[in-house]
Design a protein around this motif. Sequence first.
Motif, PDB file in Angstrom:
ATOM      1  N   ILE A 159      11.426 -18.180  25.407  1.00  0.00           N
ATOM      2  CA  ILE A 159      12.067 -19.397  24.909  1.00  0.00           C
ATOM      3  C   ILE A 159      12.348 -19.312  23.411  1.00  0.00           C
ATOM      4  N   THR A 160      11.418 -18.733  22.655  1.00  0.00           N
ATOM      5  CA  THR A 160      11.506 -18.801  21.184  1.00  0.00           C
ATOM      6  C   THR A 160      12.055 -17.544  20.529  1.00  0.00           C
ATOM      7  N   GLU A 161      12.148 -16.426  21.262  1.00  0.00           N
ATOM      8  CA  GLU A 161      12.494 -15.156  20.627  1.00  0.00           C
ATOM      9  C   GLU A 161      13.802 -15.278  19.832  1.00  0.00           C
ATOM     10  N   PRO A 162      13.914 -14.571  18.697  1.00  0.00           N
ATOM     11  CA  PRO A 162      12.974 -13.576  18.160  1.00  0.00           C
ATOM     12  C   PRO A 162      11.828 -14.186  17.352  1.00  0.00           C
ATOM     13  N   ASN A 163      11.728 -15.506  17.352  1.00  0.00           N
ATOM     14  CA  ASN A 163      10.652 -16.175  16.620  1.00  0.00           C
ATOM     15  C   ASN A 163       9.412 -16.313  17.489  1.00  0.00           C
ATOM     16  N   ARG A 164       8.302 -16.608  16.847  1.00  0.00           N
ATOM     17  CA  ARG A 164       7.044 -16.843  17.546  1.00  0.00           C
ATOM     18  C   ARG A 164       6.517 -18.220  17.162  1.00  0.00           C
ATOM     19  N   ARG A 165       5.658 -18.768  18.020  1.00  0.00           N
ATOM     20  CA  ARG A 165       5.174 -20.125  17.805  1.00  0.00           C
ATOM     21  C   ARG A 165       3.689 -20.196  18.138  1.00  0.00           C
ATOM     22  N   GLU A 166       2.956 -21.000  17.402  1.00  0.00           N
ATOM     23  CA  GLU A 166       1.538 -21.198  17.688  1.00  0.00           C
ATOM     24  C   GLU A 166       1.361 -21.863  19.053  1.00  0.00           C
ATOM     25  N   ASN A 167       0.220 -21.613  19.674  1.00  0.00           N
ATOM     26  CA  ASN A 167      -0.118 -22.260  20.942  1.00  0.00           C
ATOM     27  C   ASN A 167      -1.631 -22.342  21.067  1.00  0.00           C
ATOM     28  N   ASP A 168      -2.095 -22.914  22.150  1.00  0.00           N
ATOM     29  CA  ASP A 168      -3.538 -23.075  22.342  1.00  0.00           C
ATOM     30  C   ASP A 168      -4.116 -22.026  23.284  1.00  0.00           C
ATOM     31  N   ILE A 169      -3.375 -20.945  23.502  1.00  0.00           N
ATOM     32  CA  ILE A 169      -3.840 -19.869  24.382  1.00  0.00           C
ATOM     33  C   ILE A 169      -4.929 -19.072  23.674  1.00  0.00           C
ATOM     34  N   GLU A 170      -5.988 -18.777  24.399  1.00  0.00           N
ATOM     35  CA  GLU A 170      -7.129 -18.071  23.808  1.00  0.00           C
ATOM     36  C   GLU A 170      -6.717 -16.684  23.318  1.00  0.00           C
ATOM     37  N   LYS A 171      -7.094 -16.364  22.104  1.00  0.00           N
ATOM     38  CA  LYS A 171      -6.788 -15.063  21.515  1.00  0.00           C
ATOM     39  C   LYS A 171      -7.829 -14.030  21.961  1.00  0.00           C
ATOM     40  N   ILE A 172      -7.413 -12.780  22.057  1.00  0.00           N
ATOM     41  CA  ILE A 172      -8.349 -11.729  22.477  1.00  0.00           C
ATOM     42  C   ILE A 172      -9.217 -11.289  21.305  1.00  0.00           C
ATOM     43  N   ASP A 173     -10.433 -10.881  21.614  1.00  0.00           N
ATOM     44  CA  ASP A 173     -11.371 -10.328  20.626  1.00  0.00           C
ATOM     45  C   ASP A 173     -11.635  -8.886  21.045  1.00  0.00           C
ATOM     46  N   LEU A 174     -11.005  -7.952  20.347  1.00  0.00           N
ATOM     47  CA  LEU A 174     -11.112  -6.537  20.732  1.00  0.00           C
ATOM     48  C   LEU A 174     -12.540  -6.015  20.630  1.00  0.00           C
ATOM     49  N   THR A 175     -13.356  -6.618  19.746  1.00  0.00           N
ATOM     50  CA  THR A 175     -14.748  -6.153  19.629  1.00  0.00           C
ATOM     51  C   THR A 175     -15.547  -6.513  20.879  1.00  0.00           C
ATOM     52  N   LYS A 176     -15.177  -7.614  21.547  1.00  0.00           N
ATOM     53  CA  LYS A 176     -15.862  -7.980  22.787  1.00  0.00           C
ATOM     54  C   LYS A 176     -15.382  -7.132  23.954  1.00  0.00           C
ATOM     55  N   ILE A 177     -14.108  -6.765  23.926  1.00  0.00           N
ATOM     56  CA  ILE A 177     -13.562  -5.905  24.988  1.00  0.00           C
ATOM     57  C   ILE A 177     -14.174  -4.521  24.903  1.00  0.00           C
ATOM     58  N   GLY A 178     -14.305  -4.023  23.684  1.00  0.00           N
ATOM     59  CA  GLY A 178     -15.036  -2.775  23.451  1.00  0.00           C
ATOM     60  C   GLY A 178     -14.214  -1.521  23.643  1.00  0.00           C
ATOM     61  N   GLN A 179     -13.597  -1.361  24.801  1.00  0.00           N
ATOM     62  CA  GLN A 179     -12.792  -0.171  25.041  1.00  0.00           C
ATOM     63  C   GLN A 179     -11.648  -0.473  25.997  1.00  0.00           C
ATOM     64  N   LEU A 180     -10.599   0.321  25.868  1.00  0.00           N
ATOM     65  CA  LEU A 180      -9.424   0.211  26.730  1.00  0.00           C
ATOM     66  C   LEU A 180      -9.259   1.529  27.464  1.00  0.00           C
ATOM     67  N   ASN A 181      -9.089   1.450  28.773  1.00  0.00           N
ATOM     68  CA  ASN A 181      -9.030   2.653  29.605  1.00  0.00           C
ATOM     69  C   ASN A 181      -7.653   2.816  30.242  1.00  0.00           C
ATOM     70  N   PHE A 182      -7.280   4.085  30.437  1.00  0.00           N
ATOM     71  CA  PHE A 182      -5.991   4.403  31.054  1.00  0.00           C
ATOM     72  C   PHE A 182      -6.182   5.568  32.016  1.00  0.00           C
ATOM     73  N   GLU A 183      -5.477   5.487  33.151  1.00  0.00           N
ATOM     74  CA  GLU A 183      -5.562   6.573  34.131  1.00  0.00           C
ATOM     75  C   GLU A 183      -4.258   6.636  34.912  1.00  0.00           C
ATOM     76  N   LYS A 184      -4.035   7.742  35.561  1.00  0.00           N
ATOM     77  CA  LYS A 184      -2.830   7.884  36.379  1.00  0.00           C
ATOM     78  C   LYS A 184      -3.003   7.131  37.694  1.00  0.00           C
TER      79      LYS A 184
END
Length: 377
Positions: free
Chosen positions: A268-293
Amino acid sequence: MKKISILGSTGSIGRQTLDIVRKSNDLEIISLSAHSNIELLKEQIEEFKPKMVSVGNEELRNRLKEMVDGVEILSGIEGMKTIAKDDSEILFTSVVGMVGLIPTLEAIKSKKTIALANKETLVTAGEIVMEEAKRNGIKIIPVDSEHSAIYQCLNGERQNEIEKILLTASGGPFRGMKREDLEKVKLEDALKHPNWTMGKKITIDSASLMNKGLEFIEAKWLFDIDIDKIEVLVHPESIVHSMVEFVDGSIIAQLGAPDMRIPIQYAITEPNRRENDIEKIDLTKIGQLNFEKPDINTFKPLYLAIESAKLGGTMPAVLNAANEELVAQFLNEKIRFTDIFDRLEMVLEKHDNIKRPNLQEILAADEWARKEIIKKV
């Protein structure tokens, strides 16, 4: 006020789009369509006060007429086509299945921006749709989280410098299982996606990896890229929504919480961005990101989709139609989960592919595939 219409307003994407509108003071709903959930549509009419709505058939139209006042009520494909030509600026096409194709083409001819959440439109008729969009000078903005991620990663970049699109997949609820395990799964197991809350059809597609196969085909048309430059990666955390690798070795990724309201709002807003109340991610809590075929030997629908993309022509339309019918049968508990795999392959092997089909040939291939699947039950 930015004027918005939604095809499929009672589905998962439609409801979340209305949630974005609800929390904004500069967005206006012009039209809504629903298939059969007229009780929820009634609530949406009362809250958002659209000028026009459409439902699946004439019987539902007559029932809805008794429930609401002050809104024009249409029905069927003609109703969806009328909505596609209304005076909104953005049309969200979030209906499930092939039914979204014709209204999307009508909206393109009306020169309105398309927020595309109906992947079947490009899977079945990508060449026709993208040529029509180019001819009319309109934008098709993807709403799928993966394609939105790629769209964002490509902002300001040059097409000829793309080395590879890396399309991420969660792996679904059955990641790591083998064929013998999948033989035993039940419907309720397939509907338990580990990360995303979605409609039933797309949830089953995610369990079989067909959803990623459809997205693979869609990415080819959306981003005008060769098939051999698209790679699928299983990423169980669903934090990296997709990535683009460039010729210099740089990789740009888009990360975020697994919440569809983020790509919906961006459409709806592109190329602009807008604040919202969606929870932001905390990468320190996620810890690691995994990838596989992905295991395309076990999860054969992904393999069949990639092969259909290579063959082109009417093959993707047959793939999509057969899968829609098979998923419906599985949701009605008429077939096993692995029957989707086997019967899909059978129909594709039987089909006489038509290269560079016109719209009528695509629709005919779709109808043929559905009949082939239905007569086997």
